[in-house]
Design an enzyme around this catalytic site. Sequence first.
Site, mmCIF file in Angstrom:
data_model
loop_
_atom_site.group_PDB
_atom_site.id
_atom_site.type_symbol
_atom_site.label_atom_id
_atom_site.label_comp_id
_atom_site.label_asym_id
_atom_site.label_seq_id
_atom_site.Cartn_x
_atom_site.Cartn_y
_atom_site.Cartn_z
ATOM 1 N N PHE A 60 -27.722 54.124 35.783
ATOM 2 C CA PHE A 60 -28.746 53.704 34.820
ATOM 3 C C PHE A 60 -28.309 52.546 33.929
ATOM 4 O O PHE A 60 -29.075 52.094 33.070
ATOM 5 C CB PHE A 60 -29.168 54.889 33.937
ATOM 6 C CG PHE A 60 -28.030 55.530 33.185
ATOM 7 C CD1 PHE A 60 -27.558 54.990 31.997
ATOM 8 C CD2 PHE A 60 -27.427 56.688 33.669
ATOM 9 C CE1 PHE A 60 -26.511 55.574 31.300
ATOM 10 C CE2 PHE A 60 -26.382 57.287 32.974
ATOM 11 C CZ PHE A 60 -25.925 56.724 31.791
ATOM 12 N N THR A 94 -28.614 63.999 23.186
ATOM 13 C CA THR A 94 -29.007 62.772 23.876
ATOM 14 C C THR A 94 -30.337 62.967 24.597
ATOM 15 O O THR A 94 -31.203 62.101 24.567
ATOM 16 C CB THR A 94 -27.909 62.340 24.867
ATOM 17 O OG1 THR A 94 -26.702 62.127 24.135
ATOM 18 C CG2 THR A 94 -28.289 61.059 25.590
ATOM 19 N N ARG A 105 -34.294 63.219 17.193
ATOM 20 C CA ARG A 105 -34.796 63.239 18.570
ATOM 21 C C ARG A 105 -35.690 64.450 18.822
ATOM 22 O O ARG A 105 -36.659 64.359 19.581
ATOM 23 C CB ARG A 105 -33.629 63.210 19.553
ATOM 24 C CG ARG A 105 -32.915 61.863 19.560
ATOM 25 C CD ARG A 105 -31.712 61.886 20.459
ATOM 26 N NE ARG A 105 -31.047 60.594 20.522
ATOM 27 C CZ ARG A 105 -29.739 60.455 20.673
ATOM 28 N NH1 ARG A 105 -28.951 61.522 20.776
ATOM 29 N NH2 ARG A 105 -29.204 59.254 20.726
ATOM 30 N N HIS A 118 -29.220 55.478 18.586
ATOM 31 C CA HIS A 118 -27.831 55.622 19.041
ATOM 32 C C HIS A 118 -26.971 55.953 17.834
ATOM 33 O O HIS A 118 -27.176 55.412 16.755
ATOM 34 C CB HIS A 118 -27.318 54.322 19.665
ATOM 35 C CG HIS A 118 -25.832 54.308 19.832
ATOM 36 N ND1 HIS A 118 -25.210 54.864 20.929
ATOM 37 C CD2 HIS A 118 -24.839 53.858 19.021
ATOM 38 C CE1 HIS A 118 -23.891 54.737 20.780
ATOM 39 N NE2 HIS A 118 -23.644 54.134 19.632
#
EC number: 2.7.4.6
Length: 152
Positions: A60, A94, A105, A118
Amino acid sequence: MANSERTFIAIKPDGVQRGLVGEIIKRFEQKGFRLVGLKFIQASEDLLKEHYIDLKDRPFFSGLVKYMHSGPVVAMVWEGLNVVKTGRVMLGETNPADSKPGTIRGDFCIQVGRNIIHGSDSVESAEKEISLWFQPEELVDYKSCAQNWIYE
């Protein structure tokens, strides 16, 4: 302040486009951390490749660099006691699907490829990332008047 450390936090293009910059900064400020560096930039591909160098062999990688280059990023340096560890907890996992409600998140993301933010994963990573994104003179050292109300 004794045992203070710094961390690098970046609001990714999806977080900027969705208007979450103020909410994210608010959470770090309300926690009691001190903002010592802030930039609103269009990161170059070279900067992003260096930032994500540890992921260069992952399938990725090129998509991640392209996505991070697709729009502006808010790069920040936050300072405080255990800010790296606490910052990571505030961000959530994550993969947003694994993030608890109340985390950034967990509250604002659905897919791992669009996880809006991040955060450095260690003090060593923070030092590397801060030096990559900021010049020393771009970091402002000051005493917050709230410091005595946050720390013993």
